[in-house]
Design a protein around this motif. Sequence first.
Motif, PDB file in Angstrom:
ATOM      1  N   LEU A  34       0.835  -1.208   0.000  1.00  0.00           N
ATOM      2  CA  LEU A  34       0.000   0.000   0.000  1.00  0.00           C
ATOM      3  C   LEU A  34       0.868   1.255   0.000  1.00  0.00           C
ATOM      4  O   LEU A  34       0.555   2.237  -0.673  1.00  0.00           O
ATOM      5  N   SER A  35       1.971   1.207   0.737  1.00  0.00           N
ATOM      6  CA  SER A  35       2.848   2.384   0.806  1.00  0.00           C
ATOM      7  C   SER A  35       3.488   2.674  -0.547  1.00  0.00           C
ATOM      8  O   SER A  35       3.619   3.842  -0.950  1.00  0.00           O
ATOM      9  N   ARG A  36       3.866   1.626  -1.284  1.00  0.00           N
ATOM     10  CA  ARG A  36       4.467   1.827  -2.607  1.00  0.00           C
ATOM     11  C   ARG A  36       3.431   2.353  -3.589  1.00  0.00           C
ATOM     12  O   ARG A  36       3.730   3.220  -4.414  1.00  0.00           O
ATOM     13  N   LEU A  37       2.207   1.822  -3.525  1.00  0.00           N
ATOM     14  CA  LEU A  37       1.143   2.314  -4.399  1.00  0.00           C
ATOM     15  C   LEU A  37       0.821   3.780  -4.099  1.00  0.00           C
ATOM     16  O   LEU A  37       0.624   4.578  -5.016  1.00  0.00           O
ATOM     17  N   LYS A  38       0.792   4.122  -2.830  1.00  0.00           N
ATOM     18  CA  LYS A  38       0.511   5.504  -2.438  1.00  0.00           C
ATOM     19  C   LYS A  38       1.619   6.434  -2.917  1.00  0.00           C
ATOM     20  O   LYS A  38       1.358   7.533  -3.418  1.00  0.00           O
ATOM     21  N   ALA A  39       2.871   5.985  -2.775  1.00  0.00           N
ATOM     22  CA  ALA A  39       4.004   6.807  -3.207  1.00  0.00           C
ATOM     23  C   ALA A  39       3.980   7.029  -4.712  1.00  0.00           C
ATOM     24  O   ALA A  39       4.406   8.088  -5.191  1.00  0.00           O
ATOM     25  N   TYR A  40       3.475   6.057  -5.457  1.00  0.00           N
ATOM     26  CA  TYR A  40       3.441   6.176  -6.915  1.00  0.00           C
ATOM     27  C   TYR A  40       2.260   7.019  -7.393  1.00  0.00           C
ATOM     28  O   TYR A  40       2.418   7.958  -8.173  1.00  0.00           O
ATOM     29  N   TRP A  41       1.055   6.693  -6.905  1.00  0.00           N
ATOM     30  CA  TRP A  41      -0.156   7.341  -7.415  1.00  0.00           C
ATOM     31  C   TRP A  41      -0.439   8.693  -6.769  1.00  0.00           C
ATOM     32  O   TRP A  41      -1.232   9.476  -7.314  1.00  0.00           O
TER      33      TRP A  41
END
Length: 306
Positions: A44-51
């Motif tokens: 979730l943290s990687r998705l948040k950082a990307y989007w």
Amino acid sequence: MQMEIDTPLNLFLNGSNRIFWGYLIASVLIASVWYIRKDRSISLSRLKAYWLNADSKLDYRYFLVNWVFKKLLILPVLLSGQTVALWTLDNLNAVAEPLFLPWYYRDIVLCYTLSLFVIGDFSRYWLHRWMHTNRWLWKFHQVHHSPESLNPLTFYRLHPVEIILFALRHAIVAGVITGIFIFCFGARVDLYTVLGGNVFVVILFSFTGNLRHSHIRLGYGRWLEHLLVSPAQHQTHHHPESMQKNLGSVLALWDLLFGTLKLSQDAPLNQKFGLGVGKRQNFDSVTKIIINPFFDIYTIIRRKLK
């Protein structure tokens, strides 16, 4: 009859658009398989950082501005493909009688569909190349190369001047081809479509088109990348040191023929995008995206006059 209101949401519902929901789902599935094969974890943290990074948020805002420019300020006053088709047909009729060639209907439709695809892609290559090689046009096109993080809506980060140029390109190419076909075959002109889009574009491009502006380094292999532009090749085009390479839209054939091809296997492995160190801040807001290219051109002119 109730009139349908055109909104930005319709871009996600129309199969002729790149961000049609079906293409986005296909891209998500392909990206998931790619991640699994690379043994990468999705958190979730990687998705948040990307989007939700700064570039992505700016792309979301500018996507709406792009739609407003197209629908309310640009498209209503631009030359239409229908106008160009009528002009082409009138000029052909002025010098010769219509041919009305007795081709089979299916052959006419196939030839017309293929002509629009190939010639349209060829014209996109050369206009895109011109945007890179002309010092004045580059000031507008650099807007598209300014983000250091790519997502599907980065496709719409185009300066209004560039939007106008590509819309005119489409009207001229589609109009001239349509006028010629009507002159040759009469009113039996039609287009093979899938989900409202040219069948060749949908089959060859749409399902991986959204991965071009992403961090999913999906290559097609050395042989196929001589024919079709892969997502990894277009990502290479967004690398600060490779922006003169892979200028094609769908077909890599033009890059191969005119010396701008770079295979993804020959490109740097680091996912580095943008204009270079310290240049992102020139286009880090909607206002800067629209105004700064004009200031850059003004600065060049002023220096020349000194």
